[in-house]
Every structure is written in C-alpha cells, then in structure tokens.
Write a protein that holds these residues in place. Sequence first.
Motif, PDB file in Angstrom:
ATOM      1  N   LEU A 153       1.441   7.090  -6.525  1.00 51.22           N
ATOM      2  CA  LEU A 153       0.282   7.910  -6.874  1.00 51.22           C
ATOM      3  C   LEU A 153       0.464   9.357  -6.424  1.00 51.22           C
ATOM      4  CD1 LEU A 153      -2.608   5.429  -6.032  1.00 51.22           C
ATOM      5  CD2 LEU A 153      -1.753   6.060  -8.304  1.00 51.22           C
ATOM      6  N   ASP A 154       0.989   9.549  -5.234  1.00 48.19           N
ATOM      7  CA  ASP A 154       1.224  10.905  -4.723  1.00 48.19           C
ATOM      8  C   ASP A 154       2.237  11.668  -5.573  1.00 48.19           C
ATOM      9  OD1 ASP A 154      -0.571  10.382  -2.698  1.00 48.19           O
ATOM     10  OD2 ASP A 154       0.967  10.137  -1.135  1.00 48.19           O
ATOM     11  N   SER A 155       3.133  10.926  -6.216  1.00 48.87           N
ATOM     12  CA  SER A 155       4.178  11.543  -7.041  1.00 48.87           C
ATOM     13  C   SER A 155       3.793  11.626  -8.516  1.00 48.87           C
ATOM     14  CB  SER A 155       5.478  10.741  -6.913  1.00 48.87           C
ATOM     15  OG  SER A 155       5.905  10.718  -5.571  1.00 48.87           O
ATOM     16  N   ASN A 156       2.602  11.123  -8.841  1.00 49.59           N
ATOM     17  CA  ASN A 156       2.091  11.149 -10.218  1.00 49.59           C
ATOM     18  C   ASN A 156       2.989  10.416 -11.211  1.00 49.59           C
ATOM     19  OD1 ASN A 156      -0.314  12.651  -9.713  1.00 49.59           O
ATOM     20  ND2 ASN A 156       0.958  14.473  -9.499  1.00 49.59           N
ATOM     21  N   TYR A 157       3.553   9.296 -10.790  1.00 46.74           N
ATOM     22  CA  TYR A 157       4.362   8.471 -11.684  1.00 46.74           C
ATOM     23  C   TYR A 157       3.530   7.297 -12.190  1.00 46.74           C
ATOM     24  CZ  TYR A 157       8.601  10.778  -9.937  1.00 46.74           C
ATOM     25  OH  TYR A 157       9.563  11.683  -9.609  1.00 46.74           O
ATOM     26  N   LYS A 158       3.893   6.816 -13.347  1.00 45.65           N
ATOM     27  CA  LYS A 158       3.297   5.592 -13.876  1.00 45.65           C
ATOM     28  C   LYS A 158       4.119   4.406 -13.395  1.00 45.65           C
ATOM     29  CE  LYS A 158       1.102   7.556 -17.902  1.00 45.65           C
ATOM     30  NZ  LYS A 158      -0.223   7.504 -17.379  1.00 45.65           N
ATOM     31  N   GLN A 159       3.489   3.250 -13.320  1.00 47.38           N
ATOM     32  CA  GLN A 159       4.190   2.046 -12.888  1.00 47.38           C
ATOM     33  C   GLN A 159       5.421   1.783 -13.748  1.00 47.38           C
ATOM     34  OE1 GLN A 159       1.547  -1.318 -12.820  1.00 47.38           O
ATOM     35  NE2 GLN A 159       0.790  -0.817 -10.780  1.00 47.38           N
ATOM     36  N   THR A 160       5.319   2.019 -15.041  1.00 46.94           N
ATOM     37  CA  THR A 160       6.442   1.749 -15.939  1.00 46.94           C
ATOM     38  C   THR A 160       7.655   2.601 -15.587  1.00 46.94           C
ATOM     39  OG1 THR A 160       5.478   3.272 -17.541  1.00 46.94           O
ATOM     40  CG2 THR A 160       5.099   0.927 -17.904  1.00 46.94           C
ATOM     41  N   ASP A 175       0.836  -1.214   0.000  1.00 51.31           N
ATOM     42  CA  ASP A 175       0.000   0.000   0.000  1.00 51.31           C
ATOM     43  C   ASP A 175       0.865   1.256   0.000  1.00 51.31           C
ATOM     44  OD1 ASP A 175      -2.354  -1.528   0.131  1.00 51.31           O
ATOM     45  OD2 ASP A 175      -2.393  -1.444   2.328  1.00 51.31           O
ATOM     46  N   LYS A 176       1.925   1.232   0.786  1.00 50.25           N
ATOM     47  CA  LYS A 176       2.819   2.397   0.869  1.00 50.25           C
ATOM     48  C   LYS A 176       3.519   2.640  -0.462  1.00 50.25           C
ATOM     49  CE  LYS A 176       3.529   2.107   5.808  1.00 50.25           C
ATOM     50  NZ  LYS A 176       4.452   1.997   6.919  1.00 50.25           N
ATOM     51  N   ILE A 177       3.963   1.547  -1.098  1.00 49.53           N
ATOM     52  CA  ILE A 177       4.631   1.673  -2.395  1.00 49.53           C
ATOM     53  C   ILE A 177       3.680   2.299  -3.412  1.00 49.53           C
ATOM     54  CG2 ILE A 177       5.561   0.342  -4.334  1.00 49.53           C
ATOM     55  CD1 ILE A 177       6.715  -1.605  -2.208  1.00 49.53           C
TER      56      ILE A 177
END
Length: 71
Positions: A12-19, A5-7
């Motif tokens: 999400l908070d940093s607006n990054y995509k998983q890739t 959950d933290k990861i």
Amino acid sequence: MTIADKIKQLRLDSNYKQTHVADVLKIKQPEYSKLENGKRKKITVELVKKLSDFYNIDIDVFFKINQNGEM
C-alpha cells in the motif's frame, strides 16, 4: 504487526496492486492475497527474500519484534 500486515503495508505504501507484486513473486494473485490476509500460514524464506529484494529493504524488517512483543 504480523508479517501479513507488513507485506500489505509495504504494498500500500508503494501504491502497487496485488497483481503486480504477485507477478514479481511469480505467484498467482489469489495466493498473494492469502499472504496479505494471513490465510497462508507458511511463508517460505525464499518468498520473504524476494519481497525484501523487491521493496529494497532488509529481510529483518519482516521479523523484528516491537515493544509489545509482536512482530
């Protein structure tokens, strides 16, 4: 809140995509997805260290226990 959950919340908070995060960690996106979904049960200290460096946070953030006794 679990480590998974933290990861996910950090991403999400940093607006990054998983890739993007997977590339930084030098793993494939499906493996990263397993991290976020809690399907990868063993997470190495090295991987957690890379995440903490990437997000510029203390590694302890992943292991702190809240008032409910949860991580």
